[in-house]
Design a protein around this motif. Structure first.
Motif, mmCIF file in Angstrom:
data_model
loop_
_atom_site.group_PDB
_atom_site.id
_atom_site.type_symbol
_atom_site.label_atom_id
_atom_site.label_comp_id
_atom_site.label_asym_id
_atom_site.label_seq_id
_atom_site.Cartn_x
_atom_site.Cartn_y
_atom_site.Cartn_z
ATOM 1 N N ARG A 122 0.816 -1.213 0.000
ATOM 2 C CA ARG A 122 0.000 0.000 0.000
ATOM 3 C C ARG A 122 0.847 1.258 0.000
ATOM 4 O O ARG A 122 0.351 2.340 -0.276
ATOM 5 N N GLU A 123 2.137 1.120 0.325
ATOM 6 C CA GLU A 123 3.011 2.288 0.317
ATOM 7 C C GLU A 123 3.422 2.660 -1.109
ATOM 8 O O GLU A 123 3.386 1.850 -2.017
ATOM 9 N N PHE A 124 3.838 3.920 -1.250
ATOM 10 C CA PHE A 124 4.458 4.371 -2.484
ATOM 11 C C PHE A 124 5.957 4.165 -2.324
ATOM 12 O O PHE A 124 6.557 4.611 -1.340
ATOM 13 N N LEU A 125 6.569 3.477 -3.296
ATOM 14 C CA LEU A 125 7.953 3.061 -3.156
ATOM 15 C C LEU A 125 8.785 3.482 -4.364
ATOM 16 O O LEU A 125 8.273 3.658 -5.471
ATOM 17 N N ASN A 126 10.078 3.626 -4.132
ATOM 18 C CA ASN A 126 11.029 3.858 -5.207
ATOM 19 C C ASN A 126 11.152 2.555 -5.993
ATOM 20 O O ASN A 126 11.537 1.526 -5.452
ATOM 21 N N ASN A 127 10.818 2.602 -7.281
ATOM 22 C CA ASN A 127 10.879 1.377 -8.079
ATOM 23 C C ASN A 127 12.234 1.165 -8.737
ATOM 24 O O ASN A 127 12.425 0.221 -9.510
ATOM 25 N N GLY A 128 13.201 2.061 -8.454
ATOM 26 C CA GLY A 128 14.556 1.870 -8.948
ATOM 27 C C GLY A 128 14.806 2.362 -10.352
ATOM 28 O O GLY A 128 15.942 2.307 -10.837
ATOM 29 N N CYS A 133 10.703 10.054 -6.957
ATOM 30 C CA CYS A 133 10.839 8.741 -7.605
ATOM 31 C C CYS A 133 10.081 7.627 -6.874
ATOM 32 O O CYS A 133 10.367 6.451 -7.063
ATOM 33 N N LYS A 134 9.117 8.004 -6.047
ATOM 34 C CA LYS A 134 8.240 7.000 -5.449
ATOM 35 C C LYS A 134 6.941 6.926 -6.255
ATOM 36 O O LYS A 134 6.369 7.947 -6.634
#
Length: 369
Positions: A254-260, A280-281
């Motif tokens: 459910r979090e917004f994450l850095n996808n790299g 970048c999230k």
């Protein structure tokens, strides 16, 4: 005189009866609760807004609106135009979607299913925190449907069919922006994906192949870098580390994450919050139906699952935010070892998340066809 008396009596009786009829109250407004049919042993209980209970009438109205091009300025494009059911409600394999004016969007069309369990915002950047508000934004976006809410409501008000359905669903005399959003919200929340091979295996009514079993182990195991190679014959020692971001029954975080990914000037959530730590999230999408929802990532840069897997095998570099701030990505900074057979096994497992029922279910389909 006697006849006159009878006539007067009849006249008085008729008007008295009219008064009684006029005093009879209208039938109380009621709706039919919508019944979810997914297996509650596999997915969480329904999460329904208190101010928008899901009803059969509201879902059907929302379904009509979702597939009706009347919501766009030139009546050429509906929500379903960019969210094709057979493609997991994504845009037919397109990198970016095209609006009614020919304008091209900047992000890949997100899948629409299991949305009632999304708690932390919608769109790739989370700019809408309520689904009914999200539903309105593509209608008014100049690069998408390029219409005004006022014009939409005027068109709906001119439709006896829609007025009747708004009455059935909400006991409303005419459509409003709030009810338009609520109806679309109800339909989208009704779309549930929970009948894939993975689900049937979990219920004990199907079995994985040997390759799919190995893929599941790799999916749920920690990444082992080339420098830490242990036993090339043991898949437990060759994890892909997928589960940290996609490891629950919904296969999403459910979090917004850095996808790299390199930013390409797209700051994601950071552009909305203004917080550099959010640069970048992006929203973490579900991997359910991943076989059908390509191209992949927020910008659609990867055409195949093989490309996605290879990217996450690294090595990965800092983008507009240090991967040190993203523990899940930080684990993948070094190259991860997966043999060609183990890559194929991982992809084989991912394909067990395809839910053919979702892709074909009549209740989710275009009601005008």
């Amino acid at each position: 005189m006697k006849k006159l008396g009878v006539i007067l009596f009849l006249i008085v009786s008729i008007y008295a009866c009219k008064d009684v009829v006029n005093e009879i109250p209208d039938t109380p407004f009621s709706t039919t609760p919508y019944v979810f049919t997914y297996d509650k042993a596999l997915l969480p209980p329904p999460r329904i807004p208190a101010d928008n209970p899901i009803t059969a009438e509201g879902v059907f109205l929302g379904r009509m609106l979702f597939y009706d091009p009347i919501l766009s300025a030139d009546s050429s494009q509906s929500c379903g135009s960019c969210h094709n059911q057979s493609k997991g409600f994504t845009d037919n394999g397109k990198e970016f979607s095209m609006g009614i004016t020919g304008a091209i969007g900047k992000r890949n069309s997100m899948p629409i299913f299991n949305l009632m369990w999304h708690l932390d915002g919608f769109f790739w950047d989370g700019r809408s925190d309520v689904l009914r508000h999200q539903a309105i934004m593509p209608i008014t976006d100049p690069t998408e449907m390029n219409e005004t809410v006022g014009n939409v409501l005027a068109k709906l008000n001119n439709s006896p069919l829609y007025k009747a359905h708004f009455k059935k669903a909400f006991n409303a005399q005419e459509p409003s922006e709030e009810l338009l959003g609520k109806a679309l919200e109800q339909f989208m929340m009704s779309i549930v994906s929970g009948n894939s091979k993975f689900d049937r295996v979990a219920l004990g009514i199907d079995k994985f192949t040997a390759q799919e079993k190995v893929g599941q182990i790799i999916f749920n195991s920690e990444a082992i870098t080339i420098d830490n190679e242990i036993d090339p014959k043991n898949p437990q020692n060759y994890g892909a580390d997928c589960f940290h971001c996609h490891g629950n029954s919904l296969f999403m975080r459910r979090e917004f994450l850095n996808n790299g990914l390199p930013s390409n000037d797209d700051l994601g959530q950071g552009a909305i919050t203004g917080n550099p730590k959010d640069d970048c999230k992006f929203k973490t999408p579900s991997l359910r139906n991943i076989e059908k929802t390509g191209p992949y990532m927020h910008d659609g840069r990867f055409k195949t699952l093989e490309e996605v897997v290879q990217f996450y095998l690294g090595p990965m570099k800092d983008n507009c935010n240090s991967l040190a701030n993203s523990p899940n990505m930080h684990a993948l900074k070094d190259s991860v070892y997966l043999s060609p057979a183990h890559k194929a096994a991982l992809i084989s497992f991912l394909k067990t998340l395809t839910d053919d029922e979702l892709l074909t279910k009549e209740e989710y389909s275009n009601p005008f066809k």
